[in-house]
Design a protein around this motif. Structure first.
Motif, mmCIF file in Angstrom:
data_model
loop_
_atom_site.group_PDB
_atom_site.id
_atom_site.type_symbol
_atom_site.label_atom_id
_atom_site.label_comp_id
_atom_site.label_asym_id
_atom_site.label_seq_id
_atom_site.Cartn_x
_atom_site.Cartn_y
_atom_site.Cartn_z
ATOM 1 N N TRP A 143 0.830 -1.197 0.000
ATOM 2 C CA TRP A 143 0.000 0.000 0.000
ATOM 3 C C TRP A 143 0.866 1.249 0.000
ATOM 4 N N LYS A 144 2.054 1.129 0.575
ATOM 5 C CA LYS A 144 2.981 2.253 0.658
ATOM 6 C C LYS A 144 4.362 1.773 0.231
ATOM 7 N N GLU A 145 5.197 2.723 -0.164
ATOM 8 C CA GLU A 145 6.576 2.358 -0.526
ATOM 9 C C GLU A 145 7.373 1.973 0.711
ATOM 10 N N GLU A 146 7.160 2.691 1.791
ATOM 11 C CA GLU A 146 7.857 2.416 3.042
ATOM 12 C C GLU A 146 6.870 2.501 4.195
ATOM 13 N N TYR A 147 7.087 1.643 5.181
ATOM 14 C CA TYR A 147 6.291 1.682 6.400
ATOM 15 C C TYR A 147 7.181 2.124 7.552
ATOM 16 N N TYR A 148 6.599 2.936 8.417
ATOM 17 C CA TYR A 148 7.298 3.418 9.603
ATOM 18 C C TYR A 148 6.566 2.917 10.834
ATOM 19 N N GLN A 149 7.210 3.044 11.986
ATOM 20 C CA GLN A 149 6.579 2.621 13.226
ATOM 21 C C GLN A 149 5.234 3.321 13.407
ATOM 22 N N GLU A 209 12.269 -7.915 15.803
ATOM 23 C CA GLU A 209 13.633 -7.766 15.296
ATOM 24 C C GLU A 209 14.535 -8.852 15.900
ATOM 25 N N LYS A 210 14.384 -9.089 17.177
ATOM 26 C CA LYS A 210 15.180 -10.102 17.878
ATOM 27 C C LYS A 210 14.911 -11.499 17.314
ATOM 28 N N LYS A 211 13.661 -11.756 16.903
ATOM 29 C CA LYS A 211 13.301 -13.045 16.310
ATOM 30 C C LYS A 211 13.715 -13.145 14.841
ATOM 31 N N GLY A 212 14.236 -12.058 14.297
ATOM 32 C CA GLY A 212 14.653 -12.073 12.893
ATOM 33 C C GLY A 212 13.504 -11.952 11.908
ATOM 34 N N LEU A 213 12.411 -11.301 12.334
ATOM 35 C CA LEU A 213 11.232 -11.150 11.483
ATOM 36 C C LEU A 213 11.212 -9.827 10.726
ATOM 37 N N ILE A 214 11.810 -8.805 11.320
ATOM 38 C CA ILE A 214 11.861 -7.493 10.674
ATOM 39 C C ILE A 214 13.255 -6.913 10.811
ATOM 40 N N TYR A 215 13.523 -5.912 10.002
ATOM 41 C CA TYR A 215 14.713 -5.087 10.189
ATOM 42 C C TYR A 215 14.308 -3.652 9.893
ATOM 43 N N ARG A 216 15.084 -2.749 10.429
ATOM 44 C CA ARG A 216 14.825 -1.321 10.207
ATOM 45 C C ARG A 216 16.037 -0.739 9.504
ATOM 46 N N GLN A 217 15.752 0.193 8.621
ATOM 47 C CA GLN A 217 16.843 0.875 7.930
ATOM 48 C C GLN A 217 16.463 2.332 7.738
ATOM 49 N N LYS A 252 13.346 8.188 1.906
ATOM 50 C CA LYS A 252 12.648 9.467 1.724
ATOM 51 C C LYS A 252 12.996 10.496 2.796
ATOM 52 N N ASP A 253 13.316 10.018 3.989
ATOM 53 C CA ASP A 253 13.561 10.927 5.111
ATOM 54 C C ASP A 253 14.628 10.318 6.018
ATOM 55 N N ALA A 254 15.832 10.837 5.949
ATOM 56 C CA ALA A 254 16.965 10.269 6.685
ATOM 57 C C ALA A 254 16.775 10.321 8.201
ATOM 58 N N ARG A 255 15.798 11.097 8.669
ATOM 59 C CA ARG A 255 15.527 11.156 10.115
ATOM 60 C C ARG A 255 14.696 9.972 10.582
ATOM 61 N N GLN A 256 14.111 9.254 9.646
ATOM 62 C CA GLN A 256 13.206 8.152 9.965
ATOM 63 C C GLN A 256 13.838 6.806 9.634
ATOM 64 N N LYS A 257 13.367 5.769 10.319
ATOM 65 C CA LYS A 257 13.743 4.402 9.968
ATOM 66 C C LYS A 257 12.495 3.686 9.479
ATOM 67 N N SER A 258 12.613 3.050 8.338
ATOM 68 C CA SER A 258 11.489 2.278 7.813
ATOM 69 C C SER A 258 11.596 0.836 8.303
ATOM 70 N N VAL A 259 10.453 0.172 8.362
ATOM 71 C CA VAL A 259 10.367 -1.196 8.880
ATOM 72 C C VAL A 259 10.126 -2.133 7.697
ATOM 73 N N HIS A 260 10.906 -3.234 7.651
ATOM 74 C CA HIS A 260 10.827 -4.180 6.540
ATOM 75 C C HIS A 260 10.780 -5.610 7.057
ATOM 76 N N LEU A 261 10.133 -6.494 6.299
ATOM 77 C CA LEU A 261 10.117 -7.913 6.626
ATOM 78 C C LEU A 261 11.419 -8.568 6.181
ATOM 79 N N THR A 262 11.892 -9.514 6.974
ATOM 80 C CA THR A 262 13.047 -10.315 6.584
ATOM 81 C C THR A 262 12.558 -11.487 5.726
#
Length: 138
Positions: A44-50, A72-80, A84-94
């Motif tokens: 639905w979106k290019e990037e998802y945030y918290q 994140e600890k379970k290895g299900l997501i990572y943040r980078q 679009k906005d270097a102040r934000q971290k987007s959430v991604h599925l592993t």
């Protein structure tokens, strides 16, 4: 016995959460983690945030932080850092979470199909209207 729709909604919500957790347990997930995997799997979106997760599930920032840390600890997501906005971290599925997407989506689709088989479109529309009222949506 006096009707209390709010209490019935809460009881139904608890029961639904238990069913989600029961389905998710063999995958070493919680129902909420399964829901987040499903949510993040849609384009639905290019990037998802918290904050997108907070808004989608109507949960507090602190709750979301802990939930995402555990995922994140379970290895299900990572943040980078966001593209679009270097102040934000987007959430991604592993890849591990991506492998669970079909099971999550199939489960949710089956729950929807069951509802649609038991109730008419009109009944479901009324139910959705009531839920939106409780969710404070317009």
């Amino acid at each position: 016995m006096e009707k209390n729709i709010g209490r019935m909604v809460k009881i139904a919500s608890n029961q639904l959460s238990r069913e989600f957790d029961q389905f998710a347990k063999p995958y070493d997930l919680t129902g909420m983690q399964m829901s987040i995997i499903d949510f993040l799997s849609h384009d639905w979106k290019e990037e998802y945030y918290q904050r997108d997760i907070e808004k989608e599930f109507n949960i507090q920032r602190s709750t979301t932080t802990v939930l995402l840390q555990r995922m994140e600890k379970k290895g299900l997501i990572y943040r980078q850092v966001s593209e679009k906005d270097a102040r934000q971290k987007s959430v991604h599925l592993t890849e591990k979470a991506e492998a669970l997407v079909d099971a999550c989506q199939t489960y949710f689709a089956s729950k929807e199909a069951t509802l649609e088989s038991l109730f008419s479109e009109e009944e479901i529309a009324v139910f959705e209207k009531i839920l939106r009222y409780y969710m404070k949506e317009k």
